[in-house]
Design a protein around this motif. Sequence first.
Motif, short mmCIF file in Angstrom:
data_model
loop_
_atom_site.label_atom_id
_atom_site.label_comp_id
_atom_site.label_asym_id
_atom_site.label_seq_id
_atom_site.Cartn_x
_atom_site.Cartn_y
_atom_site.Cartn_z
N ALA A 86 0.82 -1.21 0.00
CA ALA A 86 0.00 0.00 0.00
C ALA A 86 0.86 1.26 0.00
O ALA A 86 0.58 2.23 -0.71
N GLU A 87 1.94 1.25 0.79
CA GLU A 87 2.76 2.45 0.92
C GLU A 87 3.72 2.67 -0.26
O GLU A 87 4.48 3.62 -0.26
N THR A 88 3.64 1.80 -1.24
CA THR A 88 4.36 2.09 -2.49
C THR A 88 3.58 3.10 -3.33
O THR A 88 4.13 3.69 -4.26
N GLU A 89 2.29 3.30 -2.98
CA GLU A 89 1.44 4.19 -3.77
C GLU A 89 0.76 5.29 -2.98
O GLU A 89 0.35 6.29 -3.54
N ILE A 90 0.59 5.12 -1.67
CA ILE A 90 -0.07 6.14 -0.87
C ILE A 90 0.83 6.57 0.27
O ILE A 90 1.72 5.84 0.70
N ASP A 91 0.60 7.80 0.78
CA ASP A 91 1.43 8.36 1.85
C ASP A 91 1.25 7.59 3.15
O ASP A 91 0.18 7.02 3.42
N SER A 92 2.28 7.62 3.98
CA SER A 92 2.24 6.91 5.26
C SER A 92 1.16 7.47 6.18
O SER A 92 0.51 6.72 6.91
N GLY A 93 0.95 8.79 6.16
CA GLY A 93 -0.08 9.40 7.00
C GLY A 93 -1.47 8.94 6.62
O GLY A 93 -2.33 8.68 7.48
#
Length: 291
Positions: A86-93
Motif C-alpha cells: 500500500a505504501e508504495t502508492e499512498i502516503d504513510s499518514g
Amino acid sequence: MQHTKLKWIYLAILSLVWGSSFILIKKSLIGLTPLQLGALRTLFAAVFLFFIGFRSMKAIAASDWKWVIISGFFGTFIPAFLFAFAETEIDSGIASILNSTTPLLTLILGILAFSIQFNKNQLIGVIVGLIGCIALILEGASVNPNQNYWYAFLVLCASGCYAINVNIIKRYMQHIPPMAIANGNFIVLVIPALIVLYFSDFFTLQVVSDTIVQTSLLYVCVLSVVGTGIAKVLFNKLVQISTPVFATSVTYTIPIVALLWGLLDGEKFTFYQVLASGIIILGVYLSNRNR
C-alpha cells in the motif's frame, strides 16, 4: 482498578510505537521491495521474540495451536505485506488514518461472525466511518493524482485482518500468556517468511556494498523489534485486560503520530483530508458509545 490504569498506559505506548511504524515502512521501501520488507519484518521479529521468550510457548496447549496459527497469519503476516504494498502508492499518514477503521471492522465482524448485538449508534457509526473512508480516498486521489489510491483498499484489508485477529484472541486465547501468543505466532511464520524472502530476490542484493539497502535494513530492524515484536506482546496483553473495541481504539491515536512524521517528511495533507479524517474518528466514536 489496576487493569484500568494499565490499559491506558499500553494504549499510549502502542500509539507512539505503531504511529512511528508507517514512516519506518516508507523508509524501508527505499531500498527493499514490499515482499522483502514483509518477509524480513516477520523474520527479525521472530528472532527477537525467540531470544527473549521462547520458553513461554510451553503454556500453549496442543488444542490452542490452531488459533495461534490463524492469529499469526491474520494479525501479523498478511498485514505486513498489505501495508508494504500500500505504501508504495499512498502516503504513510493516509495509510495510518485508513487503519483507524479497525474498530469499525471489529464491530462489523463481531456482529456478523460472533453474533454480537448492536444498537442504533453503532450502526450509524459504521456508516459514518465508511463515508469518511471514501471521502479520504477520493480527496487523496485528487491531491496526489500520481498516486494509485486503489492501494488504499489494501490498508482496509489489513485492518480487516486485525479485526479478525483481535476477536480470535479475545474469544479463544484469553488463558494464554501474551508472550506465548506472540512467540507462537512468529514461530509458525518463519518458514512462510523464508519462502517469500527466497523468491523475492533478496539474496541477490549487494547488501555489503549498497548503503541504501543497509539503511533500509536498519529501518526494518527497528520496525521489527519495536513495532512488531514488543508491540505484539503489549497488544496481546491489552486485548486480554480490556475489550476488543478498546484494544483496537489505539488506531484512533496512531494517525496523530503518523501524520506528524509524514509532515516532517514532506507529505501533503489538505483541509479536506483533515475533515474526512474527522468523519472517520466520529464514526468510530459513535460506534463505541455506551459499550
